[in-house]
Structures are given as structure tokens and as C-alpha cells.
Design an enzyme around this catalytic site. Sequence first.
Site, PDB file in Angstrom:
ATOM      1  N   LYS A   1       0.824  -1.207   0.000  1.00 52.00           N
ATOM      2  CA  LYS A   1       0.000   0.000   0.000  1.00 52.00           C
ATOM      3  C   LYS A   1       0.862   1.263   0.000  1.00 52.00           C
ATOM      4  O   LYS A   1       0.438   2.305  -0.477  1.00 52.00           O
ATOM      5  CB  LYS A   1      -0.925  -0.009   1.220  1.00 52.00           C
ATOM      6  CG  LYS A   1      -2.038  -1.034   1.146  1.00 52.00           C
ATOM      7  CD  LYS A   1      -2.974  -0.948   2.322  1.00 52.00           C
ATOM      8  CE  LYS A   1      -2.364  -1.502   3.581  1.00 52.00           C
ATOM      9  NZ  LYS A   1      -3.349  -1.583   4.683  1.00 52.00           N
ATOM     10  N   ARG A   2       2.081   1.158   0.499  1.00 50.90           N
ATOM     11  CA  ARG A   2       2.951   2.331   0.568  1.00 50.90           C
ATOM     12  C   ARG A   2       3.460   2.736  -0.806  1.00 50.90           C
ATOM     13  O   ARG A   2       3.655   3.907  -1.092  1.00 50.90           O
ATOM     14  CB  ARG A   2       4.128   2.039   1.507  1.00 50.90           C
ATOM     15  CG  ARG A   2       5.045   3.228   1.761  1.00 50.90           C
ATOM     16  CD  ARG A   2       6.016   2.928   2.881  1.00 50.90           C
ATOM     17  NE  ARG A   2       6.826   1.753   2.594  1.00 50.90           N
ATOM     18  CZ  ARG A   2       7.970   1.783   1.920  1.00 50.90           C
ATOM     19  NH1 ARG A   2       8.408   2.932   1.431  1.00 50.90           N
ATOM     20  NH2 ARG A   2       8.655   0.687   1.707  1.00 50.90           N
TER      21      ARG A   2
END
Length: 490
Positions: free
Chosen positions: A256-257
Site C-alpha cells: 500500500k505504501r
Amino acid sequence: MSESLGPVRLRVAPSPTGDPHVGTAYMALFNLAFVRQQGGQFVVRIEDTDRARYRADSEQQLYATLSWLGLPWDEGPDKGGPFAPYRQSERLDTYRPYVEQLLADGHAYYCWCSPERLAQMREAQQAAKLPTGYDRLCYGKSREERAELPGFSDVPVVRMLIPDDAPLTFTDLIRGEVNAPRPDDQVILKADGFPTYHLAVVIDDHLMGITHVVRGEEWISSTPKHVLLYSWLGLPMPNFLHMPLLRNANRSKISKRKNPAARLTWFIEQGYLPEALRNFLALLGYSMPDGEEVFSFDDMVEHFDWQRVNTVGPFFDVDKLDWLNGHYIRSIDEADLAGRLLDRLRLDGVVTGEPTERERAVVAAATPLVQTRMVRLNEAPGMIGFLLVADDDLVVEDDALASLKEDAPAVLDASVTALEALPQWETAGIEAALRAVLVEQLGIKPKFAFGPLRVAVTGRRVSPPLFESMEILGRESSLARIRALRSRVG
């Protein structure tokens, strides 16, 4: 490895530490396909023992996104079930007796090392190019003995005592015999009284009757710890299945980063259909017997076989997802698509509140114009939003204005005259009248003749078919917009 643990029961057990990860949906899809084929039960369990990263809204987001994706569960915190509670934070009293048993049997020990002491230990190991792992300073010592040494913490954790002959090979129903690295003395009970994942997952899977543990391949290295815990506690072992990780184009794990597509909510924001995303996620790790790439969840259930799971980490190809999404948009019923477009227009604020009869009628009429042109539902505002805004609120885009040529005023003037004289406002008549005046009388090539009208009516250079759009918009609004643009171009 047991294959006969009773009725098939599988679970997903996400941590509520942020937006739901697409990997959770990926695992849920395969769990549910097998469960439905076998007539078993699918469980959602919330593993919320990481209190530092816990986020209160994450759990509700998980339910909402899995429901949107069409992956229903049979038991969970929101639904209850025979093995409630389904949140680990509500099961703390469950784990303590197992910890006490492991301590009493010599399979675990207290550790009073402070975080600072552990950090220094790891730094020294890394500097000496040694494997990192706990050095067992606390093993065999009483609290009083350990308190006399540096780096003491008042509140201990509990660690597993990994034997020298720990089993490092296990059977995976997807991969066969798997070898894993030797683990170190894993913490199983933290200083705050919460179990770590490794203890809680074993206890909960046992108590909830989970027969098949399906998870990502990053957990292969942890499986020997779990095998030891099952063995030490005298618990029957479930079947282990480790799915390939979802990967970025550079083969790194999708996160997700670094990749917005790792967030499950991103697919809703981007306008993907749930059936297209289900199909796409299935293709990432699975192949149908006939090699067909477009198939439904029911097709997957009918032909499901763990042996058809591809263990090579799949590349998350958004272009392939776009292709699938476009296929599904073109395949669904017009009325169904119209409803989804209306929902999307409400989500984006083009339609506010409960849709009016006019708004419903406009979207229904516009749907066949865009169905073959659309790839994602988030294109709806740009494609048909101009049909729903008030004439005075239409925004003419800068590039559309810049595209107008010197003949735009003449085109617009002639169009108003021709359209005002039309006895009926319908597509064929609109097109015939405009072609007669712009192409035949003014001698403008068809390729260029209708550009100014498109800009006037839609505010864009590219739009759904112009004449059909004008019929939907109506005579009054079409003429008002043409006149408005004419006043801007001199």
C-alpha cells in the site's frame, strides 16, 4: 498433515491496521471458492493484537469492500457464529492457559530483555555478520538472576524455546514438500498481555475448527513455529497452503505504501466492476482447465482445484484488469449498467441526493451511447455528466476551446438557424439538418464540421455520439449551449 479434520472450514484473518489490502480479497476469493465447492464454512476473523497500528475504521472498511466484491462470509465479528468472539482482542483469556502449558512443559520461557538491549544485540550481530536472533540471555534464569544483568525490563515477554532438531520441512497442498529456515526463539506473549500472531493463529485456528490455512508465501518461513506449537500442545494440524504473492512489475511485493492498487478501496474509486476484479484476482493465481480467461466465480467454484494454483508470483497487470473490466461493462445488461452509472455519478457528486425521474431517464438513454466506449465506471462524469448539469454550469474545457478554428462562429450561427427550424427533435433529423447546412452549404469537411457543436453541447473535444446526445439533452438546452459558446467566440 491431516486431510480429514471434519467439515471444511477456511478463514481470512486480516489485521485492522489501515485500508484493506487487495491481498486480503485475493486470499478470500480462493478460500471462498474452495469452501463453496466443498459445502463448508468461510470465516472472517479479526487479528487485532497489534495495538500500536490498530485503526478503528479499518474493520468496517474490510466488511464493506468484501461485500462490494461479492465475497460473503458465514461467520465473523459482525455476524457471530458458534466460535465467537471473532476478534482476537476479545479472546485474551483464551490464550493464557496455552502459554502456561508451554511454560510448564519447558517449551517456552520468560524474557526480561528491554527493547534497547534487543536493539543493541541485533546491531552487534549484524556488525559481526552473524544471523540475527535472540541470544537466550534470559533462558534458565529466574527474575532475580536476570535483574542483576544489564538491559532488564520489569514486565517480561514469553518466548518459544526452539529445539536444535526443530522440524523444518512440512507438506503444502499447493507446493508439496517445503523446506523452511530455522526460526529463532519467537515471542508468543507480549509485555502488554496480547499474544503475537504466531501463538494466536494456532490457538484460534484450532478452536475454530479451521481445516485449511491458506495464506501468502511470505508465511512459509513461519510455518515451522506453528508446526512446533501444534505438536507441543497436542493439537491436530490443519492443511497448509501458501499462495503466490501479488507482485509489482519489478517483481517486488505489492504494498500500500508504494502502489495505490494495493488498497482494495482503490478499485472502487477507479470504477472497476466487482465481477471483473474477482475474475482478475482469480487469474493472478489460477488457470481454468480450458484456458479461458473470462470466467465467473461460479465457474471457478465448479472447476476449483488447488493443483491448478500457479506458485510463480503473478505480475499485477492493471492493463489486463482494464481489458477485463471493459469486457464486463460491454457484457452486462443496459439497465444494470445504467444503475451502476447512476451510483457512480452520485459518488462523484454529479447527481446529488435521490435521483430525479429526469436524471434516471437521461442516464438510461445515455447508457447505450457509452457502453462500448467505457473501460472504467469513473469515466461516467466525463462521458455523460454534461447531460445532467444545468446549461449555465457547463464547463467548457480549455483544450476544447483551443481546438476551435476561425469558422467556429459561422458554424454555430448556421447550426442555430437549422436547428430552430426542425419540426421534431430526434437524432436522424438533427443529423440531416446539420449535415445539410454545414457540409453541403458551407462546404466544411465532415471531420471538422461538427467540432464546434461538440464543444458547445458537451464542453469537451471528445464525447459520446453528438446527435444522440443532443436528442437526450433536448432542443432548449442544446440551443442554449450553442448560443452561449457563440457569445464567447466573437
